[in-house]
Design a protein around this motif. Structure first.
Motif, PDB file in Angstrom:
ATOM      1  N   SER A 125       0.804  -1.240   0.000  1.00 11.32           N
ATOM      2  CA  SER A 125       0.000   0.000   0.000  1.00 11.32           C
ATOM      3  C   SER A 125       0.829   1.279   0.000  1.00 11.32           C
ATOM      4  O   SER A 125       0.479   2.268   0.656  1.00 11.32           O
ATOM      5  N   MET A 126       1.923   1.299  -0.767  1.00 11.38           N
ATOM      6  CA  MET A 126       2.710   2.524  -0.874  1.00 11.38           C
ATOM      7  C   MET A 126       2.139   3.473  -1.923  1.00 11.38           C
ATOM      8  O   MET A 126       2.491   4.657  -1.953  1.00 11.38           O
ATOM      9  N   GLY A 127       1.309   2.940  -2.807  1.00 12.51           N
ATOM     10  CA  GLY A 127       0.709   3.780  -3.830  1.00 12.51           C
ATOM     11  C   GLY A 127       1.701   4.200  -4.898  1.00 12.51           C
ATOM     12  O   GLY A 127       2.619   3.459  -5.247  1.00 12.51           O
ATOM     13  N   PHE A 128       1.541   5.442  -5.399  1.00 18.26           N
ATOM     14  CA  PHE A 128       2.389   5.940  -6.491  1.00 18.26           C
ATOM     15  C   PHE A 128       3.878   5.947  -6.152  1.00 18.26           C
ATOM     16  O   PHE A 128       4.706   5.609  -6.993  1.00 18.26           O
ATOM     17  N   PRO A 129       4.279   6.313  -4.924  1.00 18.94           N
ATOM     18  CA  PRO A 129       5.714   6.239  -4.582  1.00 18.94           C
ATOM     19  C   PRO A 129       6.290   4.833  -4.732  1.00 18.94           C
ATOM     20  O   PRO A 129       7.468   4.665  -5.049  1.00 18.94           O
ATOM     21  N   GLY A 130       5.460   3.819  -4.494  1.00 15.79           N
ATOM     22  CA  GLY A 130       5.930   2.444  -4.660  1.00 15.79           C
ATOM     23  C   GLY A 130       6.296   2.142  -6.099  1.00 15.79           C
ATOM     24  O   GLY A 130       7.284   1.439  -6.370  1.00 15.79           O
ATOM     25  N   ILE A 131       5.520   2.691  -7.035  1.00 17.41           N
ATOM     26  CA  ILE A 131       5.839   2.540  -8.455  1.00 17.41           C
ATOM     27  C   ILE A 131       7.171   3.210  -8.766  1.00 17.41           C
ATOM     28  O   ILE A 131       7.987   2.683  -9.514  1.00 17.41           O
ATOM     29  N   ALA A 132       7.390   4.370  -8.168  1.00 18.12           N
ATOM     30  CA  ALA A 132       8.631   5.098  -8.394  1.00 18.12           C
ATOM     31  C   ALA A 132       9.843   4.342  -7.854  1.00 18.12           C
ATOM     32  O   ALA A 132      10.875   4.250  -8.518  1.00 18.12           O
ATOM     33  N   TRP A 133       9.711   3.767  -6.660  1.00 14.33           N
ATOM     34  CA  TRP A 133      10.849   3.054  -6.062  1.00 14.33           C
ATOM     35  C   TRP A 133      11.218   1.799  -6.854  1.00 14.33           C
ATOM     36  O   TRP A 133      12.371   1.350  -6.816  1.00 14.33           O
ATOM     37  N   ALA A 134      10.275   1.251  -7.579  1.00 14.93           N
ATOM     38  CA  ALA A 134      10.562   0.068  -8.389  1.00 14.93           C
ATOM     39  C   ALA A 134      11.392   0.418  -9.624  1.00 14.93           C
ATOM     40  O   ALA A 134      12.074  -0.443 -10.175  1.00 14.93           O
ATOM     41  N   TYR A 135      11.318   1.671 -10.053  1.00 12.62           N
ATOM     42  CA  TYR A 135      11.996   2.094 -11.284  1.00 12.62           C
ATOM     43  C   TYR A 135      13.511   1.876 -11.236  1.00 12.62           C
ATOM     44  O   TYR A 135      14.066   1.218 -12.117  1.00 12.62           O
ATOM     45  N   PRO A 136      14.228   2.399 -10.241  1.00 13.17           N
ATOM     46  CA  PRO A 136      15.687   2.199 -10.222  1.00 13.17           C
ATOM     47  C   PRO A 136      16.108   0.765  -9.932  1.00 13.17           C
ATOM     48  O   PRO A 136      17.253   0.381 -10.206  1.00 13.17           O
ATOM     49  N   MET A 137      15.196  -0.039  -9.361  1.00 12.50           N
ATOM     50  CA  MET A 137      15.545  -1.425  -9.077  1.00 12.50           C
ATOM     51  C   MET A 137      15.719  -2.242 -10.358  1.00 12.50           C
ATOM     52  O   MET A 137      16.462  -3.235 -10.371  1.00 12.50           O
ATOM     53  N   ALA A 138      15.052  -1.815 -11.428  1.00 11.90           N
ATOM     54  CA  ALA A 138      15.137  -2.546 -12.696  1.00 11.90           C
ATOM     55  C   ALA A 138      16.539  -2.495 -13.294  1.00 11.90           C
ATOM     56  O   ALA A 138      17.155  -3.538 -13.549  1.00 11.90           O
ATOM     57  N   PRO A 139      17.124  -1.300 -13.539  1.00  8.09           N
ATOM     58  CA  PRO A 139      18.499  -1.269 -14.057  1.00  8.09           C
ATOM     59  C   PRO A 139      19.519  -1.816 -13.070  1.00  8.09           C
ATOM     60  O   PRO A 139      20.559  -2.327 -13.473  1.00  8.09           O
ATOM     61  N   LEU A 140      19.201  -1.717 -11.770  1.00 12.74           N
ATOM     62  CA  LEU A 140      20.117  -2.266 -10.774  1.00 12.74           C
ATOM     63  C   LEU A 140      20.211  -3.783 -10.920  1.00 12.74           C
ATOM     64  O   LEU A 140      21.307  -4.362 -10.807  1.00 12.74           O
ATOM     65  N   SER A 141      19.083  -4.435 -11.188  1.00 15.26           N
ATOM     66  CA  SER A 141      19.098  -5.888 -11.374  1.00 15.26           C
ATOM     67  C   SER A 141      19.868  -6.267 -12.634  1.00 15.26           C
ATOM     68  O   SER A 141      20.624  -7.245 -12.654  1.00 15.26           O
ATOM     69  N   SER A 142      19.697  -5.489 -13.712  1.00 18.11           N
ATOM     70  CA  SER A 142      20.441  -5.747 -14.951  1.00 18.11           C
ATOM     71  C   SER A 142      21.939  -5.570 -14.733  1.00 18.11           C
ATOM     72  O   SER A 142      22.753  -6.351 -15.234  1.00 18.11           O
ATOM     73  N   THR A 143      22.295  -4.533 -13.994  1.00 21.67           N
ATOM     74  CA  THR A 143      23.706  -4.285 -13.693  1.00 21.67           C
ATOM     75  C   THR A 143      24.302  -5.447 -12.911  1.00 21.67           C
ATOM     76  O   THR A 143      25.435  -5.879 -13.176  1.00 21.67           O
TER      77      THR A 143
END
Length: 245
Positions: free
Chosen positions: A208-226
């Motif tokens: 239940s983080m809402g919109f900020p939760g979507i934002a926090w997921a964004y940098p995790m994507a390139p971090l996983s690729s790295t």
């Protein structure tokens, strides 16, 4: 955007593809690339890039459907902020392909390291500016007050991805130069559709983080690729060309 590729990168990587004896014969290069076996191997190299570009297009469409106009300006700024990383990636692909083909692995890594040193200052500058003046940075692309109000906090959260993605592109340059486009494709699938959307759903809905939760997921994507790229580089498997002609 976890993974971005340009069609122009493909011929650069092909320069360093070696024949089965480990030789690079530029005089007979055209003759080799005319036979059926060479075409099949070029498809082996290029198909993962094609799939990656297709996934990227689908990712962009889905991203706009989820975050809408509020993060649209932030996405445009993100594309601009990592532009240097994309450009340097093309150069690293060329250098890596040539060096790996003649077993100069140290030079390939040095080229990657130089690329990272070049892209970090600019990406870090975008990160700091987005962190301290998010509304002004978004104001370069929109004057919508509501978008600036919602997009500002969103930009502050995703801004760290500018630095992460720039490094990621440099790492992928080596892997692509070695012919491991299948690894970069796996990165695109995992980061975009696994981490990005899976984590976005979990954070925004699950906890239940809402919109900020979507934002926090964004940098995790390139971090996983790295992380995947680093693990593959440390394994040493990249030293053997995936595509030999």
């Amino acid at each position: 955007m976890p993974c971005r590729f340009r069609a122009g990168h493909l011929p650069f990587a092909a320069v360093g593809i070696q024949n089965q004896k480990g030789e690079r014969d530029y005089d007979r290069g055209q003759k080799r690339f005319d036979n059926r076996q060479s075409v099949e191997k070029m498809l082996l190299f290029s198909m993962p890039l094609i799939v990656t570009n297709l996934l990227q297009a689908l990712y962009n469409i889905a991203d706009m459907m989820i975050v809408g106009k509020y993060a649209g300006a932030a996405g445009k700024l993100s594309s601009f902020a990592v532009l240097s990383g994309q450009a340097v990636m093309g150069a690293i692909i060329t250098m890596s392909a040539q060096n790996i083909a003649v077993q100069k692995y140290k030079m390939a890594l040095q080229g990657m390291g130089m690329g990272i040193l070049y892209v970090l200052p600019l990406s870090f500058l975008f990160y700091i500016l987005s962190l301290v003046q998010p509304e002004k940075m978004l104001g370069l692309f929109t004057q919508d007050v509501q978008v600036l109000a919602v997009g500002g906090p969103y930009l502050q959260i995703i801004a760290v991805s500018f630095v992460i993605e720039s490094v990621m592109f440099c790492l992928m340059g080596v892997l692509t130069g070695a012919g491991y486009t299948n690894i970069t494709m796996v990165c695109a699938i995992i980061s975009a559709f696994g981490v990005r959307y899976g984590l976005a759903w979990f954070l925004s809905v699950g906890v239940s983080m809402g919109f900020p939760g979507i934002a926090w997921a964004y940098p995790m994507a390139p971090l996983s690729s790295t992380a995947v790229c680093i693990i593959f580089l440390l394994s040493g498997r990249w030293k053997k060309n995936r595509v030999e002609i």
